[in-house]
Write a protein that holds these residues in place. Sequence first.
Motif, short mmCIF file in Angstrom:
data_model
loop_
_atom_site.label_atom_id
_atom_site.label_comp_id
_atom_site.label_asym_id
_atom_site.label_seq_id
_atom_site.Cartn_x
_atom_site.Cartn_y
_atom_site.Cartn_z
N PHE A 6 -56.64 -78.38 38.74
CA PHE A 6 -55.74 -77.22 38.72
C PHE A 6 -54.55 -77.42 37.78
CE2 PHE A 6 -52.38 -74.40 40.17
CZ PHE A 6 -53.06 -73.21 40.36
N GLU A 7 -53.93 -78.57 37.83
CA GLU A 7 -52.74 -78.78 37.00
C GLU A 7 -53.08 -78.68 35.52
OE1 GLU A 7 -50.15 -81.93 37.86
OE2 GLU A 7 -50.22 -81.65 40.04
N ALA A 8 -54.17 -79.30 35.10
CA ALA A 8 -54.55 -79.28 33.69
C ALA A 8 -55.04 -77.91 33.25
CB ALA A 8 -55.63 -80.33 33.42
N ARG A 9 -55.73 -77.20 34.14
CA ARG A 9 -56.37 -75.94 33.76
C ARG A 9 -55.49 -74.72 33.95
NH1 ARG A 9 -62.12 -75.69 33.96
NH2 ARG A 9 -62.00 -73.72 35.10
N SER A 10 -54.50 -74.79 34.85
CA SER A 10 -53.79 -73.57 35.22
C SER A 10 -52.28 -73.65 35.12
CB SER A 10 -54.17 -73.17 36.66
OG SER A 10 -55.52 -72.79 36.74
N ALA A 49 -49.34 -72.61 44.70
CA ALA A 49 -50.58 -72.03 44.18
C ALA A 49 -51.69 -73.07 44.13
CB ALA A 49 -50.33 -71.45 42.78
N LYS A 50 -51.36 -74.28 43.70
CA LYS A 50 -52.34 -75.37 43.67
C LYS A 50 -52.87 -75.67 45.06
CE LYS A 50 -52.53 -80.37 42.77
NZ LYS A 50 -51.75 -81.55 42.28
N GLN A 51 -51.96 -75.78 46.04
CA GLN A 51 -52.38 -76.08 47.41
C GLN A 51 -53.24 -74.96 47.99
OE1 GLN A 51 -48.64 -76.82 49.35
NE2 GLN A 51 -48.21 -78.63 48.07
N SER A 52 -52.96 -73.72 47.60
CA SER A 52 -53.74 -72.59 48.10
C SER A 52 -55.17 -72.64 47.58
CB SER A 52 -53.07 -71.27 47.70
OG SER A 52 -51.85 -71.10 48.39
N VAL A 53 -55.34 -72.97 46.30
CA VAL A 53 -56.69 -73.09 45.74
C VAL A 53 -57.45 -74.23 46.43
CG1 VAL A 53 -57.98 -73.72 43.66
CG2 VAL A 53 -56.16 -72.02 43.53
N GLN A 54 -56.78 -75.33 46.66
CA GLN A 54 -57.43 -76.44 47.34
C GLN A 54 -57.82 -76.07 48.77
OE1 GLN A 54 -54.33 -79.38 46.77
NE2 GLN A 54 -55.25 -80.15 44.87
N LYS A 55 -56.96 -75.31 49.44
CA LYS A 55 -57.26 -74.85 50.81
C LYS A 55 -58.50 -73.97 50.82
CE LYS A 55 -53.71 -73.32 53.10
NZ LYS A 55 -52.63 -72.41 53.60
N LEU A 56 -58.62 -73.07 49.85
CA LEU A 56 -59.79 -72.18 49.80
C LEU A 56 -61.05 -72.95 49.42
CD1 LEU A 56 -58.27 -68.97 48.15
CD2 LEU A 56 -58.66 -69.46 50.58
N GLY A 66 -58.06 -62.42 46.86
CA GLY A 66 -56.91 -61.80 46.23
C GLY A 66 -56.68 -62.44 44.87
N ASP A 67 -55.43 -62.79 44.58
CA ASP A 67 -55.10 -63.43 43.31
C ASP A 67 -54.84 -64.93 43.47
OD1 ASP A 67 -55.32 -60.97 42.16
OD2 ASP A 67 -53.24 -60.80 41.51
N ALA A 68 -55.24 -65.51 44.61
CA ALA A 68 -55.06 -66.96 44.78
C ALA A 68 -55.80 -67.71 43.68
CB ALA A 68 -55.54 -67.40 46.15
#
Length: 322
Positions: free
Chosen positions: A263-267, A224-231, A189-191
């Motif tokens: 993620f924090e620096a890039r997004s 959102a950060k935690q979701s990317v890490q989960k994936l 999706g958009d995660a």
Amino acid sequence: METQLELDAPVDTGGKTPYDVTADVAGIKTLFVNVFFIGTPGHGNHWVLVDAGFMGYASQIKKRAEELFGPGTKPDAIILTHGHADHVGSLKALLKDWDVPVYAHKLELPFLQGKSSYPPPDPAIGGGGMSYMSWVFPIGPMDFGDQIKALPDDGKIPELPDWRAIHTPGHAPGHISLFRDKDRTLIAGDAFVTTNQNAITAVATQREEFHGPPAYFTCDWQAAKQSVQKLNNLNPAAAGTGHGVSVRGLDLSMGLNKLAHEFEARSIPSEGRYVKQAAITDENGIVDMPAPTSFHVARAIGLGILTGVIGYAIWSVVKQND
């Protein structure tokens, strides 16, 4: 016998497209958002649609479905990764012909059953034309009534037994991704996305680059950060995303891993309405939101871009008719 063999033979799908994920997960782009067809191509085969794309694309979605699964086909179910307008734009038109169950996470239901609007966009972040224009994008509430069912809490979907739904909030409160463990296939999706969805030029060229969710509609950046890490921890082998081309293999592993660790620096933007405080929602919709930030400059830029896009579209039509 020849007729039976012909009916049972897989249809010619015309080869892989940039949006196909695996041999049995096909994808198409509707304006700037992707939808996916899960099922082995072949006349009469069972399949499931993931998301319903941009408004006005019902006929293209049905046409692609018939190319894959034969004339008159319809899905066993429709699964929504979330309910933003670009992901459900053609749903109402599709449901006029397809009487099938539609699933979404229970935290998305208030936005799809007329109870609540989504948290409004933040046009001042993202730094691109899509962000600047986001204040004109609809936020609902949309009302599909009882046509939308809540996904089971265990993530199991009766019509899609090999897959599981994973709650990946941040971009939307009830955002989900789909994962098939046996071959590590992911529909994210958009995660995360594989193009810079904030910028018009990147959207137009579909240049591959890993990004967090579209910034202008993301209402909880820590989630959102935690979701990317989960994936990333699932170590997917192939992935289709809501925006951008599908990716697989080493490109996916390296790109997603780097995004998860940076993620924090890039997004995450340095400033923005939801950066320091997330929108709070529950099963009835919005509970509390941070105060809005000023986006007068973004609105002015967005109006200029929107005027240019409309002017170019009109000029193109006139030129074609000359």
